[in-house]
Scaffold this motif. Structure first.
Motif, short mmCIF file in Angstrom:
data_model
loop_
_atom_site.label_atom_id
_atom_site.label_comp_id
_atom_site.label_asym_id
_atom_site.label_seq_id
_atom_site.Cartn_x
_atom_site.Cartn_y
_atom_site.Cartn_z
N LYS A 187 0.82 -1.22 0.00
CA LYS A 187 0.00 0.00 0.00
C LYS A 187 0.85 1.27 0.00
CE LYS A 187 -2.52 -1.43 3.56
NZ LYS A 187 -3.55 -1.49 4.62
N GLU A 188 1.98 1.20 0.71
CA GLU A 188 2.82 2.39 0.83
C GLU A 188 3.35 2.88 -0.51
OE1 GLU A 188 3.07 -0.32 2.58
OE2 GLU A 188 3.07 0.17 4.72
N ALA A 189 3.39 2.00 -1.51
CA ALA A 189 3.94 2.39 -2.82
C ALA A 189 2.91 3.08 -3.69
CB ALA A 189 4.46 1.16 -3.55
N TYR A 240 0.50 5.70 -5.06
CA TYR A 240 0.48 7.16 -4.97
C TYR A 240 -0.46 7.77 -6.00
CZ TYR A 240 1.78 11.99 -4.62
OH TYR A 240 1.71 13.34 -4.45
N ARG A 253 0.06 5.34 -9.53
CA ARG A 253 1.37 4.70 -9.43
C ARG A 253 1.28 3.58 -8.41
NH1 ARG A 253 6.03 7.65 -6.13
NH2 ARG A 253 5.30 6.12 -4.64
N LYS A 273 3.48 -0.19 -6.87
CA LYS A 273 4.77 -0.90 -6.90
C LYS A 273 4.84 -1.78 -8.14
CE LYS A 273 7.36 -4.46 -4.42
NZ LYS A 273 8.74 -4.00 -4.65
N GLU A 326 11.83 1.78 -12.84
CA GLU A 326 12.58 0.82 -12.02
C GLU A 326 11.74 0.28 -10.86
OE1 GLU A 326 16.03 2.52 -10.23
OE2 GLU A 326 16.60 0.63 -9.27
N LEU A 327 10.98 1.19 -10.21
CA LEU A 327 10.26 0.79 -8.99
C LEU A 327 8.75 0.67 -9.16
CD1 LEU A 327 12.03 3.12 -6.36
CD2 LEU A 327 12.50 0.70 -6.80
N PHE A 328 8.20 1.32 -10.17
CA PHE A 328 6.76 1.49 -10.21
C PHE A 328 6.10 1.09 -11.54
CE2 PHE A 328 8.44 4.85 -7.35
CZ PHE A 328 7.86 4.41 -6.16
N ARG A 332 9.69 7.13 -16.82
CA ARG A 332 9.54 8.07 -15.72
C ARG A 332 9.35 9.50 -16.25
NH1 ARG A 332 12.82 7.91 -10.10
NH2 ARG A 332 12.43 10.06 -9.59
#
Lengths: 562, 562
Positions: free
Chosen positions: A3-5, A7, A28, A30, A66-68, A403
């Motif tokens: 959940k923290e990822a 946005y 956005r 993860k 890379e992350l999302f 990005r």
């Protein structure tokens, strides 16, 4: 589900009015964490008893870095008002995400849970001039493009191309030179010129203005500038000037007056003088661009300064019909000034393009109330790092490009100013260590990417040059020294972009494959009518390979056999 | 380290100019994931050879919500320019976070990696009037506060308090009534009144304006209003009016003209008429507030409408010296209008407070260019849910409150309009099911929280009432029916807030303990001189307990023995 990822926040690149009817929503999450995202949306006032009336639509994954992962949907709320949230599915888990956070069941009686775009007001919708997205820019550093009138050469002018450029030498480039060479540019296919500063100044780069209302005499007079603009327009070429409003030059009469009269000068509030008497060493005791004493920062909060600069902004539009303002060091001037600047410029001519020089994330300037675009340096560095320097691999490159794409709204991306190099950086051929194949990959990627490409003068004939001042050599007009193959290549790319809609901004960009091992990228540009597939081999060898693509290839081009 | 949870983006609540010298930086990380955060920061142009000169300072953890920790630091860059990034430590791992993402080693030669606040321009710094943060507001619904002049009663006026309020009945509240009762308000201690609309309108609530330049005759005339403002000012009470600019009333002459003349009306562009002829059923074919046919949405992009409304904005300031504008349905009007509104209002008097009615996340309106504050409904709902309804536990409450605090810059929080109820919601006593102890906890929390509290008329004497129209009862002036104990309680809270700096906005708020089992919260307000500790027992029983606190208790107050 992480959940923290997850946005989202409205009124920026994550949710914005795209046009008078359409709102774009992005989310956005993860990378590889969420299987499906649906947008739950409705009018905030549309209720069925105590139940909020709403719809639910699947969002598409529009890219990953890379992350999302990023998700996208366009909606057209019938009353131009929107409350919305997200239904997220990951394996067996379903969560609902709104402004107030996460819930495991959907609230149907409390719209305060949801995000809000309260009303799609036309006045707030980002709106750049329509011509920009089809423009191919060419950047000219006027002192170094062509000398067409030796009678106005500045003192000490050197013979054209007779020496390496230094911070202080002059070669006498001028407007007549550009007018004389306009067919060269027309032939190349460019449709807009960005001129670095042309107003009266001390240096060869002219970023140290002496008079914003006068043409620098080494370039010609106002009549010559008018002829230049008219010549460009007759050839279908737009003209963009450089507005250096963050700081003036040391020899601006108003700054000279302050130097002379100190705190008694009537211009003392035109600048940010921190104490009197004024000192320039060890660091200036007045605000400057960087720590350069000869570039005192203008006080754009002062009403007189504002009035003067806004008059400059409208004067060159109204009297000379210019088509764009590029704003030097735009990020260091107050937003308040830029909002007034936009109003002044668009009142003079709503079709003028406003381009900010900002090297970092620029969303606060691209909300529709300030700039139409910024110089897209995040695009530049990723592209240079992959194709020119080889310091990042294919996957890393695609991560950064995705990005970049998701950092701004779609209509901003379409008018971004995509440069590969400029008077502020080494030239691409030099960055590529002289490898022209790499230069071609750079140019192909630039020309086929979303936004408006800009060619730095001379790159089309393979001029080289390191960091300033090396990148500011005299344009090579000796045809025997021009790289005709590169010229044809650039010309062909421009032709493609002009004749294939999907090549330019009518095509949506997305990566299909990135291969680190073999060092290639595959991406497509597509619209309702066609899909263009680009396969860029960034390795030194030819590659055999396969990649997944659904469809029939109707024709193919090998740009290397151009 | 959960990198995906780490969030920062400049120029909003995460990084903003706090004053002419100070920049505030916040970072969000996953809750309990990171042990230490340092800010790496320097001037973008300050280099030592090829190495960027920078400092590094520890950030403090400023609070946590359900998912995240928040970190804070204030910095004063000597040249008002800032590049910055974060060094994060979690167990044995160290990462560096900047605009371009995460790196395991710190880049010292590439400032493009870092975030940027390019220049701290004074014009862009959020700046609310200084008086607001010390104001205790009182909301008056003029039709229902006091009838002081029966000669101007509207037709069909009922005897004061003789009936339950309905959407259409009248009791004749007026300005003279308020003037007559001013000492009551002065005695209570309030220092600002927010009046719901007073301009000529059709309904009893006056949100359907007929003439923005006239006082509604049931309240008095302009002379009476002038007397009211002067009386308030003489007693140290500020006056805030309600600007209903999103929509007019059905009987606005300009809308009547459109109804009569259709597309030939010279006022047809004053509204958003989607087609002619105009129809009101089943849904109006013109834009309205919600779907209310009698509230046609004004076209605030139309120059005439804009000119008219901006004249209204300055007229009541210049001619009557009002101190604030509360903006009804502020979120549905274009940002562009509000920017001009702010300029107009602040030119008339820079000390006028601009308060938007927005129920959701309002950061886009609180950047310094539009509003000074919004009605803080996220505060309202959390506080009501915990103390009045008991639908959330202590920890959940503190999570939401911390989230509210971190949603806006500090100087915005200090002037937020913290209401517990209003003419739009049930009254707090009713929300508390008549439990006055719960009402007292609500009031204590509200009064000791960051921002400016507002008391809805009559709550101080324990008036009750459900949702509109129930919450709009006539003020109770029969002293035998007034709750004197509650009045004293409110009066005492106000006195505390006025006389103890840290009680109000000179104290920083933070939770010390939340206890779900015993149902209490402990928080402090502190500044350099003092720390106030608040222990609020939200359970029905008295509690024995201990909590950790370093320091010496110098005095204690039991608000229940007031």
């Amino acid at each position: 589900m992480i959940k923290e990822a997850i946005y989202h926040r409205p009124k920026n690149n994550f949710a914005y009015g795209y046009d008078e009817k359409t709102i774009h929503i992005r989310l956005r999450t993860k990378k590889n964490d969420i299987d499906e995202v649906k947008l739950i949306h409705g009018d905030p006032y549309d209720w069925n008893g105590s139940k909020w009336s709403h719809e639910r639509n699947i969002m598409m994954k529009s890219g990953s870095d890379e992350l999302f992962d990023y998700w996208f949907i366009a909606v057209q709320p019938p009353y131009r008002r929107l409350r919305y949230g997200f239904e997220l599915k990951a394996k067996d888990e379903t969560m609902f995400f709104g402004e107030k956070g996460f819930l495991s069941s959907q609230p149907e009686d409390d719209i305060a849970f949801y995000f809000c775009i309260p009303f799609l007001n036309k006045a707030d919708i980002f709106n750049a001039p329509a011509w920009v997205k089809d423009t191919i820019w060419y950047q000219i550093f006027p002192e170094r493009f062509a000398n067409g009138d030796e009678s106005i050469n500045p003192k000490g002018t050197l013979p054209w191309g007779s020496a390496e450029p230094t911070p202080t030498n002059f070669f006498g480039g001028d407007f007549q030179g550009i007018i004389d060479r306009i067919d060269y540019l027309k032939d190349l296919g460019i449709t807009g010129i960005y001129f670095t500063p042309i107003f009266k100044a001390y240096s060869n780069h002219k970023y140290d203005t002496i008079d914003y209302m006068e043409i620098d005499p080494q370039f010609g007079d106002k009549a010559a500038f008018k002829r230049l603009v008219e010549t460009c327009h007759a050839k279908g070429i737009k003209v963009m000037l450089d507005a250096v409003f963050n700081h003036s030059g040391y020899y601006l009469p108003q700054f000279q007056d302050v130097l002379e009269n100190g705190k008694d000068s009537k211009y003392k509030d035109w600048f940010h003088i921190n104490e009197f008497p004024i000192e320039t060493e060890p660091k200036p005791n007045y605000d400057t661009f960087a720590f350069v004493p000869t570039m005192p920062k203008l006080n754009t909060e002062n009403e007189e300064v504002k009035g003067y600069l806004l008059k400059v902004a409208s004067y060159w539009i109204e009297e000379f019909n210019i088509d764009g303002w590029r704003l030097d060091v735009a990020n260091e001037i107050d937003h308040s000034f830029w909002r007034e600047f936009r109003k002044t410029v668009k009142a003079a001519n709503p079709d003028v393009y406003i381009l900010g020089e900002i090297w970092h994330d620029s969303m606060p300037w691209l909300q529709g109330d300030q700039f139409d675009a910024v110089m897209n340096y995040p695009f530049t560095s990723a592209t240079i790092d992959y194709f020119a320097k080889g310091t990042i691999n294919a996957e890393h490159f695609s991560n950064i490009i995705n990005r970049v794409i998701h950092a701004y709204p779609e209509h901003v991306n379409a008018v971004q100013f995509n440069l590969l190099d400029s008077h502020d950086t080494p030239r691409i051929l030099t960055l590529c260590n002289g490898n022209k194949d790499r230069v071609k990959l750079l140019l192909l990627f630039q020309m086929s990417f979303t936004g408006t490409p800009c060619i730095y003068y001379g790159n089309e004939i393979s001029m080289s040059g390191g960091a300033d001042p090396g990148c500011r050599k005299c344009m090579e007009w000796d045809e025997s020294k021009q790289d005709k193959d590169m010229y044809s290549f650039v010309q062909q790319l421009i032709t493609y972009r002009k004749h294939n809609n999907a090549f330019g901004n009518s095509g949506d960009f997305s990566f299909i494959e990135t291969n680190n091992e073999k060092n290639y990228v595959v991406y497509k540009k597509s619209n309702a009518n066609e899909t263009l597939l680009f396969i860029l081999n960034n390795s030194a060898k030819s590659i055999d390979g396969e990649f997944a693509f659904n469809g029939t290839i109707q024709s193919s081009e090998n740009f290397w056999n151009a």
